[in-house]
Design an enzyme around this catalytic site. Sequence first.
Site, mmCIF file in Angstrom:
data_model
loop_
_atom_site.group_PDB
_atom_site.id
_atom_site.type_symbol
_atom_site.label_atom_id
_atom_site.label_comp_id
_atom_site.label_asym_id
_atom_site.label_seq_id
_atom_site.Cartn_x
_atom_site.Cartn_y
_atom_site.Cartn_z
ATOM 1 N N ALA A 63 -24.132 -8.527 -2.932
ATOM 2 C CA ALA A 63 -23.060 -7.961 -3.811
ATOM 3 C C ALA A 63 -23.935 -7.479 -4.951
ATOM 4 O O ALA A 63 -25.027 -7.813 -5.579
ATOM 5 C CB ALA A 63 -22.064 -8.982 -4.072
ATOM 6 N N GLY A 102 -24.281 -10.845 0.389
ATOM 7 C CA GLY A 102 -23.219 -9.990 1.000
ATOM 8 C C GLY A 102 -23.886 -9.340 2.101
ATOM 9 O O GLY A 102 -23.359 -8.760 2.979
ATOM 10 N N GLU A 105 -23.845 -11.274 5.042
ATOM 11 C CA GLU A 105 -22.452 -11.159 5.501
ATOM 12 C C GLU A 105 -22.023 -9.819 6.088
ATOM 13 O O GLU A 105 -21.309 -9.724 7.335
ATOM 14 C CB GLU A 105 -21.424 -11.281 4.312
ATOM 15 C CG GLU A 105 -21.764 -12.768 3.664
ATOM 16 C CD GLU A 105 -21.035 -13.221 2.510
ATOM 17 O OE1 GLU A 105 -21.275 -12.177 1.505
ATOM 18 O OE2 GLU A 105 -20.139 -13.975 2.522
ATOM 19 N N GLU A 125 -26.434 -17.261 -2.841
ATOM 20 C CA GLU A 125 -25.144 -17.348 -3.887
ATOM 21 C C GLU A 125 -25.183 -18.403 -4.670
ATOM 22 O O GLU A 125 -24.801 -18.458 -5.867
ATOM 23 C CB GLU A 125 -23.829 -17.102 -3.206
ATOM 24 C CG GLU A 125 -23.323 -15.540 -2.552
ATOM 25 C CD GLU A 125 -23.986 -15.297 -1.437
ATOM 26 O OE1 GLU A 125 -24.885 -15.883 -0.834
ATOM 27 O OE2 GLU A 125 -23.461 -14.393 -0.599
HETATM 28 N N1 3HC Z 1 -27.542 -6.834 -7.934
HETATM 29 C C1 3HC Z 1 -27.625 -5.825 -8.809
HETATM 30 N N2 3HC Z 1 -29.015 -6.024 -8.967
HETATM 31 C C2 3HC Z 1 -29.893 -6.563 -8.500
HETATM 32 C C3 3HC Z 1 -29.552 -7.262 -7.424
HETATM 33 C C4 3HC Z 1 -28.071 -7.490 -7.163
HETATM 34 N N3 3HC Z 1 -27.859 -8.282 -6.041
HETATM 35 N N4 3HC Z 1 -30.833 -7.963 -6.867
HETATM 36 C C5 3HC Z 1 -31.732 -7.277 -7.401
HETATM 37 N N5 3HC Z 1 -31.219 -6.600 -8.427
HETATM 38 C C6 3HC Z 1 -31.945 -5.788 -9.331
HETATM 39 C C7 3HC Z 1 -33.014 -6.917 -10.208
HETATM 40 O O1 3HC Z 1 -32.208 -6.994 -11.651
HETATM 41 C C8 3HC Z 1 -33.881 -5.807 -10.863
HETATM 42 O O2 3HC Z 1 -33.531 -5.105 -11.870
HETATM 43 P P1 3HC Z 1 -34.336 -4.391 -12.974
HETATM 44 O O3 3HC Z 1 -35.669 -3.820 -12.205
HETATM 45 O O4 3HC Z 1 -33.848 -3.583 -13.964
HETATM 46 O O5 3HC Z 1 -35.054 -5.610 -13.455
HETATM 47 C C9 3HC Z 1 -34.406 -5.036 -9.531
HETATM 48 O O6 3HC Z 1 -33.095 -4.966 -8.738
HETATM 49 C C10 3HC Z 1 -35.404 -5.406 -8.574
HETATM 50 O O7 3HC Z 1 -35.149 -6.877 -8.357
HETATM 51 P P2 3HC Z 1 -36.470 -8.098 -8.555
HETATM 52 O O8 3HC Z 1 -37.132 -7.606 -9.689
HETATM 53 O O9 3HC Z 1 -35.597 -9.355 -8.427
HETATM 54 O O10 3HC Z 1 -37.279 -7.428 -7.019
HETATM 55 P P3 3HC Z 1 -38.108 -8.443 -6.293
HETATM 56 O O11 3HC Z 1 -38.546 -7.525 -5.166
HETATM 57 O O12 3HC Z 1 -38.789 -9.270 -6.870
HETATM 58 O O13 3HC Z 1 -37.048 -9.114 -5.403
HETATM 59 C C11 3HC Z 1 -34.751 -9.661 -4.048
HETATM 60 C C12 3HC Z 1 -35.919 -8.491 -4.621
HETATM 61 C C13 3HC Z 1 -35.616 -10.741 -3.283
HETATM 62 C C14 3HC Z 1 -33.768 -8.886 -3.549
HETATM 63 C C15 3HC Z 1 -34.385 -10.315 -5.649
HETATM 64 O O14 3HC Z 1 -34.070 -9.170 -6.417
HETATM 65 C C16 3HC Z 1 -33.151 -11.095 -5.218
HETATM 66 O O15 3HC Z 1 -33.257 -12.224 -4.951
HETATM 67 N N6 3HC Z 1 -31.801 -10.543 -5.608
HETATM 68 C C17 3HC Z 1 -30.535 -11.216 -5.568
HETATM 69 C C18 3HC Z 1 -30.083 -11.394 -4.373
HETATM 70 C C19 3HC Z 1 -28.759 -12.122 -4.428
HETATM 71 O O16 3HC Z 1 -28.581 -13.168 -5.150
HETATM 72 N N7 3HC Z 1 -27.961 -11.823 -3.681
HETATM 73 C C20 3HC Z 1 -26.557 -12.427 -3.380
HETATM 74 C C21 3HC Z 1 -25.660 -11.831 -4.536
HETATM 75 S S1 3HC Z 1 -24.181 -12.507 -4.714
HETATM 76 C C22 3HC Z 1 -23.292 -11.999 -3.203
HETATM 77 O O17 3HC Z 1 -23.648 -11.467 -2.618
HETATM 78 C C23 3HC Z 1 -21.663 -12.409 -3.393
HETATM 79 C C24 3HC Z 1 -21.007 -12.172 -1.916
HETATM 80 O O18 3HC Z 1 -21.194 -13.378 -1.324
HETATM 81 C C25 3HC Z 1 -19.772 -11.922 -2.063
#
Ligand code: 3HC
Length: 686
Positions: A63, A102, A105, A125
């Site tokens: 998400a 997500g 998912e 998450e």
């Molecule tokens: N939403 C919004 N922005 C995100 C994002 C997300 N899910 N994931 C990454 N970004 C942004 C980061 O803030 C960063 O922004 P910036 O360049 O402005 O600082 C940019 O994308 C690049 O991210 P990273 O520096 O972390 O890049 P990496 O290549 O090192 O890592 C990644 C990539 C492994 C995808 C890592 O970004 C990550 O772990 N992201 C989070 C994933 C996550 O937690 N997903 C679950 C979200 S909650 C959800 O899905 C709820 C659902 O169940 C309803």
Amino acid sequence: MTSPISTQRHGDILIVTSNNPPVNALGAAVRQGLVAAIEQAESDERVKAVVIACAGQTFFAGADITEFGKPPVMPWLPEVVDRIEACTKPVVAAIHGTALGGGLEVALACHYRVALPSAKLGVPEVKLGLLPGAGGTQRLPRVAGVQKALEMVISGTPIGAKEACDIGLVDRLCEGDLVQHTVAYAEEVRDIRLLPKSSERDDKLAEARANPGLFDEFRKANARKLKGFEAPEANIKAIEAAVAKPYAEGVKDERRLFMELMSGTQAKAQQYFFFAERKAAKIDNISEDTRPRDIRKVGIIGAGTMGGGISMNFLSAGIPVTIVEMAQDALDRGTGVMRKNYEATAAKGRMTADQVQGAMGILNPTLDFAQLADCDLIIEAVFEQMEIKKDIFGRLDKIAKPGAILASNTSYLNIDEIAASTSRPQDVVGLHFFSPANVMKLLEVVRGAETAPDVLVTAMQLAKRIRKVAVVAGVCHGFIGNRMLMPRQVEATKLLLEGATPEQIDRVHVAFGMPMGPFQMADLAGVDIGWHRDKNRVENVRDALCAIDRWGQKKGAGFYDYDDKRRPSPSPIVDQIVREFAASSGVERRNISDEEIVERTLYTMVNEGAEILEEGMAQRASDIDVVWVYGYGWPVYRGGPMFWADTEGLLKIVDGLKRQQERMGSDFSFSQLLLDKAERRGKFTG
Ligand code: 3HC
């Protein structure tokens, strides 16, 4: 505005592509586009099957976290995944990069999943204080099995595509052109109309029903890791619901639990921290086009605990290291410890024997200082004394090649003074690793008055290469982390004299969520650190303990007594010493409340953090929080000291400090920034 989702028909397969850099987060436009694409597939008779793929570096990474806390925009992700699963034509996910949260998912809602072997699949998450809220807690156990689903939701760590394939989470692995292979797969399944739906599977749940003790065993086995966190228990409950209830009921539980978490402080703290960590890598006042220097070879001076640990970071990243010591036995001891550490990691299955060999094979141990001449970065990790450091930097200045970065691992000393002993202060920087340096994620990058911008940029990039989280700090005693530790230590020690016990003070810190309290930490690190080593000079409790060899865990006695298994117990000797000191210094003993301990040890840290910000020694409040979470184990569910102060309310912090001001005496002075912000009902973060 053009949609991030585009569609293209390839024969009778509709290829749906998301292009939403950087990580294809499932923002509103992506969600709308996905639903529209499925509708298009349903209504176009020429389409027999659908492929969902992503352009760029990754499949949907989850998400869009930036949307959290804002008014929801339809359609919700749960509706999107339900629409995908309900599609009457086969939908196949083409997974590369990371299918996270997500994103997984969405993949689970597809009828089939094809992946590159390099792909990773996970539900992180929990790290954001949440649970998979788009059917993930219900579909994942049905597809991957309950035990695996529990492990995945609780750790948040993704699994590799190969493992995902073994457990049935991925249907086919392919090498080469992912979309082409997935289209071929879609052609194979295009005529199937009785589509496999994750939400309708029951076989793996039935296995779990046969083992009703599974959930409690899992809770017990993970209790220590999960202590204090709210999200893990909610994740477990949601999967319990998947096993115990029909899908339609289970998703309702999931939604309720998700909303409860989302509105809580822990989720806010953890989401704040996600961005804090990424913000920390950004350096203020440096032009975006500053290029880093090339680092191919690293020199380390000192093969003690720090030097060895620091070296291992580079070796593990495949960067050759020359390590210098003064005497052969110290060098042998140091490299021996490094090898033993690697072998221990290999014994746990986290490294292969070849990798151990590979790392140790690029280590060059030497007694010859001159061998540092071809290193691009040289890190000094010797005894913490200014004169020694200055001498080393003076010598380095003569032999290091032009443009080499000269770094000190000092944890307190003035980088500018060290830099002044060279003719190239622009190349000098502090790189403060935390012990054990091969394990702890934090790196304080200390920016000297003359440190060149490209040196800083190099340090930040290198930190990422060796998997550290770097924070820029200014030159001040103890930088960010250790500087904030000092007022805590001062007050903790005074509280002892005033009537608190080490157990009480430590208990308050552990109950707060710290891995240990100040006295447990002192015993672990060594009560003798920084001691003057004169047994006849006893000026405080610590001197008294050191004088009788109570140097902490390593001597079996410190602020606590330790048995042969290093289990601590309160020490009557320490109690006696404390009482004697209290009497001789005229300190009146009284009952100390836990609240007073919080106010005098934790509130003072916040005050010091504010002072650090005010002086510009940290770039932003969130950097301070990153230091404390990664360097000292501050509970991430409280966001860090500055975020925590904001959630407590700065006025409350100020009131608490005012209540204690008299007792803290001249050791304490208010940060003007804290006072101003409190008065204006302001915040440090957000
Ligand atoms: N939403 C919004 N922005 C995100 C994002 C997300 N899910 N994931 C990454 N970004 C942004 C980061 O803030 C960063 O922004 P910036 O360049 O402005 O600082 C940019 O994308 C690049 O991210 P990273 O520096 O972390 O890049 P990496 O290549 O090192 O890592 C990644 C990539 C492994 C995808 C890592 O970004 C990550 O772990 N992201 C989070 C994933 C996550 O937690 N997903 C679950 C979200 S909650 C959800 O899905 C709820 C659902 O169940 C309803």
